[in-house]
Write an enzyme that holds these catalytic residues in place. Structure first.
Site, PDB file in Angstrom:
ATOM      1  N   TYR A   1       0.746  -1.218   0.227  1.00 10.93           N
ATOM      2  CA  TYR A   1      -0.312   0.082  -0.155  1.00 10.93           C
ATOM      3  C   TYR A   1       1.219   1.182   0.268  1.00 10.93           C
ATOM      4  CZ  TYR A   1      -4.039   2.879   0.913  1.00 10.93           C
ATOM      5  OH  TYR A   1      -4.773   3.979   0.849  1.00 10.93           O
ATOM      6  N   CYS A   2       1.730   0.979   0.322  1.00 16.49           N
ATOM      7  CA  CYS A   2       2.409   2.262   1.217  1.00 16.49           C
ATOM      8  C   CYS A   2       3.424   2.455  -0.666  1.00 16.49           C
ATOM      9  CB  CYS A   2       3.262   2.064   2.120  1.00 16.49           C
ATOM     10  SG  CYS A   2       2.382   2.930   3.556  1.00 16.49           S
ATOM     11  N   VAL A   3       4.217   1.493  -0.257  1.00 19.17           N
ATOM     12  CA  VAL A   3       4.707   1.602  -1.957  1.00 19.17           C
ATOM     13  C   VAL A   3       3.987   2.612  -2.759  1.00 19.17           C
ATOM     14  CG1 VAL A   3       5.874   0.136  -3.944  1.00 19.17           C
ATOM     15  CG2 VAL A   3       6.021  -0.826  -1.599  1.00 19.17           C
TER      16      VAL A   3
ATOM     17  N   HIS B   1       3.819   6.467  -2.196  1.00 21.61           N
ATOM     18  CA  HIS B   1       4.599   6.777  -2.748  1.00 21.61           C
ATOM     19  C   HIS B   1       5.216   6.243  -3.533  1.00 21.61           C
ATOM     20  CE1 HIS B   1       4.124   8.852   1.280  1.00 21.61           C
ATOM     21  NE2 HIS B   1       3.327   7.790   1.526  1.00 21.61           N
TER      22      HIS B   1
END
Length: 359
Positions: free
Chosen positions: A95-97, A100
């Protein structure tokens, strides 16, 4: 206004295990954080919603994130987003990959973004971004050469280490409370890239806005900077954000977890050199076996959050909830454990190069 309410409703449904405080119902500290987030990000995003059952955890997260990642400083936003994406790769947080790397589509290039996503930071064309992404990918491994000799100046250290510490916290929280992917999994490689390009254009204004440092500090009480956060010295706002957030999360942990569990987590972290625990949870079960039975579910949740947050599943959460049914307790255990890991990562980045135990 209607569109914003629809978006808010969709985002709330991404949060799992807890009931997020709706923006229309927020009061007190939660309302203050939501107001700042909505003003600067146009919407209250899921990582904020997920921590809303615990106001101090939420305020600590927002203060760290705002003052290290999005506030204006010496370090440009592209380098900060590269660090955020690389830490997200290290912690197996898709999700964060996704989030960002999308930022890097606009701030740098598709090639930069996708090289970091593929865990090939060495292929990033821009030398400055390549260096900080490579460092961030191994920032939790204090014996790595890039950590011993980081590719940035002492004056850039507070912001870059601050982003890395923040994302070692955030990725663990996100792995527990949010879905595995931001970009729909049904998309193939080409469709994923088109989706990211489109979303990067939407995000462009907020990625490039200048935000004055210090706005979030008033959310939390003043506190001294811990010795093992010496990396934040030299940047008064980052140092204040770290000190206040760490103090708030320490208080959260003291309320949510027994001394025995916190001691166990700290003791295990004191010998951790960034190694992966593997797919089996036997290591975790062995460690919690000596805890009082009443503490074992919390100990399991905390240890998995620290060392393998992607392994926290419905069964782990259900076992914890059998003893602690409230949403705030769940958020606070996950939050404190995530912070404990992040703080240890930061301790390994101190100017002395030495890693310190949590106080």
């Amino acid at each position: 206004m209607v569109a914003r309410r629809v978006i808010s409703s969709v985002l709330q449904r991404q949060v799992r295990y807890v009931s997020a405080v709706p923006p229309t119902a927020a009061t007190g500290l939660v309302a203050e954080v939501y107001a700042q987030a909505a003003d600067e990000m146009r919407v209250v995003v899921p990582p904020i919603l997920a921590q809303s059952p615990s106001p101090p955890s939420l305020a600590a997260y927002w203060t760290l994130t705002r003052e290290t990642l999005t506030a204006a400083g010496r370090v440009d936003r592209a380098r900060k987003e590269a660090v955020a994406a690389a830490v997200s790769v290290a912690n197996l947080c898709p999700y964060c990959v996704d989030m960002h790397s999308i930022g890097l589509y606009d701030l740098s290039s598709e090639q930069t973004a996708e090289a970091i996503v593929a865990d090939r930071a060495g292929e990033v064309a821009d030398p400055g971004l390549r260096a900080v992404a490579g460092w961030a990918r191994v920032a939790h491994q204090p014996d790595e050469p890039a950590v011993r000799q980081p590719p940035f100046s002492p004056s850039d250290r507070p912001e870059l280490v601050g982003v890395a510490v923040t994302f070692h916290y955030l990725t663990r929280v996100v792995n527990v409370f949010l879905p595995s992917f931001l970009v729909p999994r049904k998309f193939g490689p080409s469709a994923r890239r088109r989706f990211k390009h489109g979303l990067s254009q939407v995000l462009n204004p907020q990625l490039r806005e200048t935000r004055l440092p210090g706005r979030a500090l008033a959310l939390l009480h003043d506190a001294p900077l811990p010795v093992d956060a010496a990396w934040a010295q030299g940047h008064p706002v980052v140092a204040a954000a770290v000190a206040r957030s760490f103090a708030a999360l320490d208080a959260v942990g003291a309320r949510a977890l027994s001394p025995a569990v916190r001691h166990l987590v700290r003791e295990r972290l004191s010998t951790w050199r960034g190694e992966e625990p593997g797919h089996s949870r036997e290591w975790c079960e062995r460690l919690i076996a000596d805890l009082p039975e009443v503490d074992r579910a919390a100990g399991r949740l905390a240890l998995l959050t620290v060392f393998a947050s992607y392994q926290v599943d419905e069964d782990v959460v259900a076992e914890f909830r059998a003893r602690e049914p409230g949403d705030a307790a769940l958020v606070e255990v996950v939050g404190w454990a995530s912070y404990a890991a992040a703080r240890q990562v930061g301790a390994g980045q101190a100017t002395t190069g030495s890693s310190a135990l949590l106080e």
